[in-house]
Design a protein around this motif. Structure first.
Motif, short mmCIF file in Angstrom:
data_model
loop_
_atom_site.label_atom_id
_atom_site.label_comp_id
_atom_site.label_asym_id
_atom_site.label_seq_id
_atom_site.Cartn_x
_atom_site.Cartn_y
_atom_site.Cartn_z
N ALA A 131 0.76 -1.15 -0.14
CA ALA A 131 -0.01 0.04 -0.18
C ALA A 131 1.01 1.56 0.05
CB ALA A 131 -0.85 -0.08 1.14
N ARG A 132 0.49 2.33 -0.72
CA ARG A 132 1.22 3.56 -0.79
C ARG A 132 0.86 4.40 0.42
NH1 ARG A 132 3.53 5.68 -4.59
NH2 ARG A 132 2.62 4.40 -6.27
N VAL A 133 1.81 4.71 1.34
CA VAL A 133 1.58 5.54 2.46
C VAL A 133 1.95 7.08 2.19
CG1 VAL A 133 2.42 5.81 4.83
CG2 VAL A 133 2.30 3.53 3.74
N THR A 134 3.13 7.17 1.24
CA THR A 134 3.41 8.57 1.17
C THR A 134 3.62 8.36 -0.53
OG1 THR A 134 5.78 8.60 1.18
CG2 THR A 134 4.43 8.99 3.17
N PRO A 135 3.94 9.43 -1.35
CA PRO A 135 4.50 9.57 -2.59
C PRO A 135 5.57 8.79 -3.03
CG PRO A 135 3.60 11.75 -2.08
CD PRO A 135 3.80 11.08 -0.91
N TYR A 136 6.37 8.64 -1.78
CA TYR A 136 7.48 7.91 -2.11
C TYR A 136 7.68 6.54 -1.60
CZ TYR A 136 8.57 12.75 -2.43
OH TYR A 136 8.77 14.12 -2.91
N THR A 137 6.54 5.81 -1.09
CA THR A 137 6.67 4.34 -0.76
C THR A 137 6.41 3.53 -1.84
OG1 THR A 137 4.86 5.27 0.81
CG2 THR A 137 5.16 2.72 0.37
N ILE A 138 7.48 2.58 -1.85
CA ILE A 138 7.76 1.77 -2.92
C ILE A 138 6.50 0.64 -3.16
CG2 ILE A 138 9.30 -0.27 -3.89
CD1 ILE A 138 11.54 1.27 -2.50
N THR A 139 5.82 0.52 -4.18
CA THR A 139 4.62 -0.08 -4.28
C THR A 139 4.90 -1.27 -5.28
OG1 THR A 139 3.60 1.44 -5.77
CG2 THR A 139 2.87 1.35 -3.45
N GLN A 140 5.95 -1.36 -6.04
CA GLN A 140 6.25 -2.32 -7.35
C GLN A 140 6.78 -3.66 -6.57
OE1 GLN A 140 7.63 0.79 -7.08
NE2 GLN A 140 6.22 1.87 -8.55
N PRO A 141 6.20 -4.81 -6.78
CA PRO A 141 6.80 -5.82 -5.96
C PRO A 141 8.11 -6.16 -6.75
CG PRO A 141 4.66 -6.37 -6.82
CD PRO A 141 4.82 -4.87 -7.21
N GLY A 142 8.38 -6.10 -7.96
CA GLY A 142 9.89 -6.35 -8.53
C GLY A 142 10.90 -5.33 -7.77
N ARG A 143 10.47 -4.07 -7.62
CA ARG A 143 11.41 -3.22 -7.16
C ARG A 143 11.58 -3.44 -5.59
NH1 ARG A 143 10.60 3.24 -6.59
NH2 ARG A 143 12.71 4.10 -5.42
N MET A 144 10.81 -3.79 -5.10
CA MET A 144 10.98 -4.29 -3.32
C MET A 144 11.74 -5.54 -3.40
SD MET A 144 10.67 -3.72 -0.48
CE MET A 144 9.58 -2.18 -0.57
N ARG A 145 11.56 -6.35 -4.43
CA ARG A 145 12.40 -7.64 -4.31
C ARG A 145 14.04 -7.21 -4.35
NH1 ARG A 145 10.79 -12.57 -3.47
NH2 ARG A 145 8.76 -13.11 -3.67
N GLU A 146 14.10 -6.35 -5.41
CA GLU A 146 15.53 -5.83 -5.76
C GLU A 146 16.17 -5.15 -4.31
OE1 GLU A 146 15.46 -3.32 -8.79
OE2 GLU A 146 14.96 -4.88 -10.15
N GLN A 147 15.22 -4.51 -3.70
CA GLN A 147 15.74 -3.84 -2.44
C GLN A 147 16.15 -4.91 -1.32
OE1 GLN A 147 13.71 -0.57 -0.47
NE2 GLN A 147 14.50 0.81 -1.96
#
Length: 248
Positions: free
Chosen positions: A165-181
């Motif tokens: 879920a998006r909390v702020t405009p900068y919250t990561i909401t893309q699963p692929g990008r989060m997996r990379e992190q």
């Protein structure tokens, strides 16, 4: 909702627990009708059980008619092993971190797909944050949460990535990008956030390990990580290692 406790066969204990579990970080004060709705109970049943909980010292009725968790129940919750053990061991290390940085210092563990804050130290110079002791926040939007998610079982990771879920405009909401992190966090040994939970707040966090098991996370919240990231990571890792050795 606490569960379908209005069905026939639900025990008195399960209904009383549903009323207690109706409270959370976003619902600290509840009216009788709100309690009944969140616990999925008829109002007359809720009224009777809430009266017993008040008489037993588990809930308090405010002059406004709202109910809150009583101090006695809070004190009982502090007896949970994760509270008494990890919090007590981490306390001196957290105090040293706070004294050195004057920033908000967090101690947290994972509970399901959320991060549970066991302790928080802050002062007048600290960046305002939304976390409180006992509160739960999304794993993917917090520094301590990302650390815990990076070391969580795959089924937990999948469940968390399914609800970014998006909390702020900068919250990561893309699963692929989060997996990379998460992969980078496991490689680097620390996690960061940049205004992903609260605007104007950045965080850095490291895992607390006992043996080969991650048992918690230690984090610091600051206005910016541009200059002091390496220093903060080093300080956090020294503290986390001390906590881990003391636990282990």
């Amino acid at each position: 909702m606490a569960g379908n406790t209005s069905v026939p066969g639900a025990t008195v204990v399960s209904r009383a627990l549903a009323l207690l579990f109706a409270f959370d970080d976003a619902h600290r004060r509840l009216t009788l009708s709100e309690l009944a709705r969140r616990a999925d109970l008829p109002v007359p049943t809720a009224h009777r059980l809430v009266g017993e909980l008040v008489a037993g010292g588990a809930l308090v009725r405010r002059p406004t008619g709202e109910y809150v968790v009583a101090r006695r129940l809070w004190q009982t919750g502090l007896l949970a092993p994760v509270e008494t053990g990890l919090r007590e061991i981490a306390a001196p290390f957290m105090n040293d971190l706070h004294a050195a940085t004057r920033a908000t210092v967090h101690l947290a563990v994972r509970e399901g797909t959320e991060v549970l804050y066991l302790e928080r130290l802050s002062g007048r110079a600290s960046v305002p944050v939304v976390s409180t002791v006992g509160s739960r926040l999304p794993l993917h939007a917090t520094g301590v949460g990302k650390v815990l998610l990076a070391h969580a079982p795959e089924d937990v990771v999948e469940a968390a990535l399914a609800r970014l879920a998006r909390v702020t405009p900068y919250t990561i909401t893309q699963p692929g990008r989060m997996r990379e992190q998460l992969e980078r966090i496991r490689h680097d040994g620390y996690a960061t956030t940049v205004e992903e939970m609260t605007l104007g707040a950045c965080s850095v966090a490291v895992p607390i390990s006992a043996g080969d098991r991650v048992i918690g996370a230690l984090g610091i919240v600051v206005p910016s990580l541009k200059r002091d990231r390496a220093r903060l990571v080093a300080a956090l890792q020294v503290a986390a290692q001390g906590i881990g050795r003391s636990v282990g």
